[in-house]
Design an enzyme around this catalytic site. Sequence first.
Site, PDB file in Angstrom:
ATOM      1  N   HIS A  91      52.122 120.312  28.193  1.00  0.00           N
ATOM      2  CA  HIS A  91      53.085 119.643  28.510  1.00  0.00           C
ATOM      3  C   HIS A  91      53.055 119.605  30.095  1.00  0.00           C
ATOM      4  O   HIS A  91      53.131 118.452  30.789  1.00  0.00           O
ATOM      5  CB  HIS A  91      54.391 120.246  28.219  1.00  0.00           C
ATOM      6  CG  HIS A  91      55.748 119.469  28.659  1.00  0.00           C
ATOM      7  ND1 HIS A  91      56.473 118.818  27.909  1.00  0.00           N
ATOM      8  CD2 HIS A  91      56.402 119.734  29.832  1.00  0.00           C
ATOM      9  CE1 HIS A  91      57.555 118.187  28.734  1.00  0.00           C
ATOM     10  NE2 HIS A  91      57.221 118.670  29.828  1.00  0.00           N
ATOM     11  N   GLU A  92      53.092 120.587  30.564  1.00  0.00           N
ATOM     12  CA  GLU A  92      52.927 120.906  32.233  1.00  0.00           C
ATOM     13  C   GLU A  92      51.616 120.041  32.955  1.00  0.00           C
ATOM     14  O   GLU A  92      51.556 119.584  33.905  1.00  0.00           O
ATOM     15  CB  GLU A  92      52.990 122.176  32.503  1.00  0.00           C
ATOM     16  CG  GLU A  92      54.803 122.825  32.299  1.00  0.00           C
ATOM     17  CD  GLU A  92      55.495 121.728  33.002  1.00  0.00           C
ATOM     18  OE1 GLU A  92      55.493 121.370  33.974  1.00  0.00           O
ATOM     19  OE2 GLU A  92      56.730 121.773  32.156  1.00  0.00           O
ATOM     20  N   HIS A 142      51.844 116.324  33.256  1.00  0.00           N
ATOM     21  CA  HIS A 142      52.650 116.047  34.368  1.00  0.00           C
ATOM     22  C   HIS A 142      51.754 115.981  35.427  1.00  0.00           C
ATOM     23  O   HIS A 142      51.680 115.179  36.394  1.00  0.00           O
ATOM     24  CB  HIS A 142      53.918 116.769  34.651  1.00  0.00           C
ATOM     25  CG  HIS A 142      55.038 116.934  33.579  1.00  0.00           C
ATOM     26  ND1 HIS A 142      55.464 115.487  33.265  1.00  0.00           N
ATOM     27  CD2 HIS A 142      55.713 117.588  33.030  1.00  0.00           C
ATOM     28  CE1 HIS A 142      56.742 115.834  32.292  1.00  0.00           C
ATOM     29  NE2 HIS A 142      56.764 117.046  32.249  1.00  0.00           N
TER      30      HIS A 142
END
Length: 219
Positions: free
Chosen positions: A26-27, A30
């Site tokens: 998820h990170e 980004h």
Amino acid sequence: MIALLQQDPLAFALAFLALLFSLALHEWGHAYAAYRFGDDTARRLGRLTLNPLKHLDPLGTLLLLFVGFGWAKPVPVNPMAFRSYRLGLFVVSIAGIVINLVLAVLLALLVRGLWALDPLGVALTSRGEAHTLSGVLALAFFFASSLNLVLAVFNLLPIPPLDGSKILQSLLPLSWHPFLWRLEQYAWLSFLLIFFVLREPIQEVIRFARRVFFGFFFG
């Protein structure tokens, strides 16, 4: 997810490893999206990596396990460095959510595949009446799929500093953005609001999302 630890420690261990990997992805999503749009802040700070230790927030991870929703350590980005500010803000903000949704779907498909291969073993293991390899894997994948769905739904909430607030911000007039960025300074107030005022409504939204999602895959 703690209930899974009591039911099947091996399935819990596998699901927990999948959770760590999901948070890291998820990170990373980004960070990678920001890098592609011209901002190398995350890369310079060592966050453009799949190493879970670089992304874990201890409190957010514990809350995922015990409460049912949580977060990872936010990736630092500088939207002013984006080649296209509005598009970059939208893509970077939604990247992690898309990754979690894709993982939720893939893991749910794996559960369906294991059920097709060994329906009895999966059923007996899920009821705690047996301990088959296919059943343990199905349990672990099911919980990992559910956690990825939770991460996606929770982060879609339009509450600063969650991703949903920045997705919404990318669609709002630019004249509003200075005020919206200042709201990021009061993230602690948002989390107080989430846990003491909105906790039950958020959990209801998550329960609804689970019913719809798993109803689609498993009937």
